[in-house]
Design a protein around this motif. Structure first.
Motif, PDB file in Angstrom:
ATOM      1  N   THR A  14      66.567  50.312 -66.257  1.00 22.53           N
ATOM      2  CA  THR A  14      66.648  49.849 -65.006  1.00 22.53           C
ATOM      3  C   THR A  14      66.912  48.264 -65.008  1.00 22.53           C
ATOM      4  OG1 THR A  14      64.335  51.226 -64.625  1.00 22.53           O
ATOM      5  CG2 THR A  14      64.784  49.510 -63.322  1.00 22.53           C
ATOM      6  N   ASP A  17      67.805  43.360 -59.909  1.00 24.96           N
ATOM      7  CA  ASP A  17      68.682  42.322 -59.297  1.00 24.96           C
ATOM      8  C   ASP A  17      67.571  41.120 -59.222  1.00 24.96           C
ATOM      9  OD1 ASP A  17      70.845  40.881 -58.179  1.00 24.96           O
ATOM     10  OD2 ASP A  17      70.640  42.029 -56.503  1.00 24.96           O
ATOM     11  N   ASN A  31      69.648  43.187 -54.212  1.00 21.42           N
ATOM     12  CA  ASN A  31      69.935  44.566 -53.984  1.00 21.42           C
ATOM     13  C   ASN A  31      68.630  45.503 -54.776  1.00 21.42           C
ATOM     14  OD1 ASN A  31      72.551  44.536 -52.941  1.00 21.42           O
ATOM     15  ND2 ASN A  31      73.311  43.798 -54.853  1.00 21.42           N
ATOM     16  N   GLU A  32      68.717  46.709 -54.480  1.00 22.21           N
ATOM     17  CA  GLU A  32      67.633  47.320 -54.948  1.00 22.21           C
ATOM     18  C   GLU A  32      67.859  47.764 -56.467  1.00 22.21           C
ATOM     19  OE1 GLU A  32      64.858  48.658 -53.181  1.00 22.21           O
ATOM     20  OE2 GLU A  32      65.572  47.736 -51.389  1.00 22.21           O
ATOM     21  N   ASP A  33      66.839  48.125 -57.131  1.00 18.09           N
ATOM     22  CA  ASP A  33      67.072  48.266 -58.562  1.00 18.09           C
ATOM     23  C   ASP A  33      68.035  49.645 -58.829  1.00 18.09           C
ATOM     24  OD1 ASP A  33      65.170  46.288 -59.036  1.00 18.09           O
ATOM     25  OD2 ASP A  33      63.560  47.712 -59.542  1.00 18.09           O
ATOM     26  N   VAL A  34      68.630  49.448 -59.865  1.00 21.54           N
ATOM     27  CA  VAL A  34      69.536  50.695 -60.264  1.00 21.54           C
ATOM     28  C   VAL A  34      68.901  51.320 -61.546  1.00 21.54           C
ATOM     29  CG1 VAL A  34      71.755  51.341 -61.319  1.00 21.54           C
ATOM     30  CG2 VAL A  34      71.605  49.419 -59.274  1.00 21.54           C
ATOM     31  N   GLU A  46      70.857  55.978 -60.120  1.00 23.38           N
ATOM     32  CA  GLU A  46      70.223  56.081 -58.749  1.00 23.38           C
ATOM     33  C   GLU A  46      69.947  54.706 -58.181  1.00 23.38           C
ATOM     34  OE1 GLU A  46      67.482  60.187 -59.680  1.00 23.38           O
ATOM     35  OE2 GLU A  46      66.564  58.073 -60.047  1.00 23.38           O
ATOM     36  N   GLN A  47      69.926  54.587 -56.921  1.00 27.07           N
ATOM     37  CA  GLN A  47      69.696  53.291 -56.240  1.00 27.07           C
ATOM     38  C   GLN A  47      69.186  53.861 -54.839  1.00 27.07           C
ATOM     39  OE1 GLN A  47      72.752  50.572 -55.485  1.00 27.07           O
ATOM     40  NE2 GLN A  47      71.444  48.906 -56.031  1.00 27.07           N
ATOM     41  N   ASP A  49      68.636  53.573 -51.163  1.00 26.20           N
ATOM     42  CA  ASP A  49      69.605  53.009 -49.935  1.00 26.20           C
ATOM     43  C   ASP A  49      68.469  52.469 -48.751  1.00 26.20           C
ATOM     44  OD1 ASP A  49      71.007  52.165 -47.869  1.00 26.20           O
ATOM     45  OD2 ASP A  49      72.596  54.029 -48.331  1.00 26.20           O
ATOM     46  N   GLN A  57      72.181  58.948 -55.621  1.00 26.53           N
ATOM     47  CA  GLN A  57      72.381  59.455 -56.948  1.00 26.53           C
ATOM     48  C   GLN A  57      73.884  59.992 -57.380  1.00 26.53           C
ATOM     49  OE1 GLN A  57      70.572  63.601 -58.209  1.00 26.53           O
ATOM     50  NE2 GLN A  57      69.030  62.035 -59.358  1.00 26.53           N
TER      51      GLN A  57
END
Length: 84
Positions: A14, A17, A31-34, A46-47, A49, A57
């Motif tokens: 994981t 950011d 940004n959202e976690d990747v 996956e992230q 949105d 995905q």
């Protein structure tokens, strides 16, 4: 920052950011976690949105991942990896 976890059938990485220490929060939006799940035959990225409220995905084969790894270190152009 990132975390690594080993599940039964996958390794899960994981990417979180975060702003560097002392950075001003208004400098850029976070940004959202990747989340990257690595299986024997594929890698899933996956992230979330926030605009659509859905999870985006991408599934890469191990061959595609190998090509991506090579592409990050090559100049502009067309390439084909020779597999032996």
């Amino acid at each position: 920052m990132f975390t690594i976890e080993h599940d039964f059938d996958a390794t899960v990485i994981t990417l979180i950011d975060e702003l560097p220490a002392g950075a001003i929060a208004a400098a850029r939006p976070l940004n959202e976690d990747v989340v990257i799940q690595s299986f024997d035959d594929r890698v899933v990225v996956e992230q979330f949105d926030p605009d659509t409220g859905e999870l985006a995905q991408i599934v890469l084969t191990m061959e595609q991942l190998e090509e991506l790894r090579a592409a990050l270190n090559l100049p502009e152009g067309n390439y084909r990896l020779e597999r032996g």
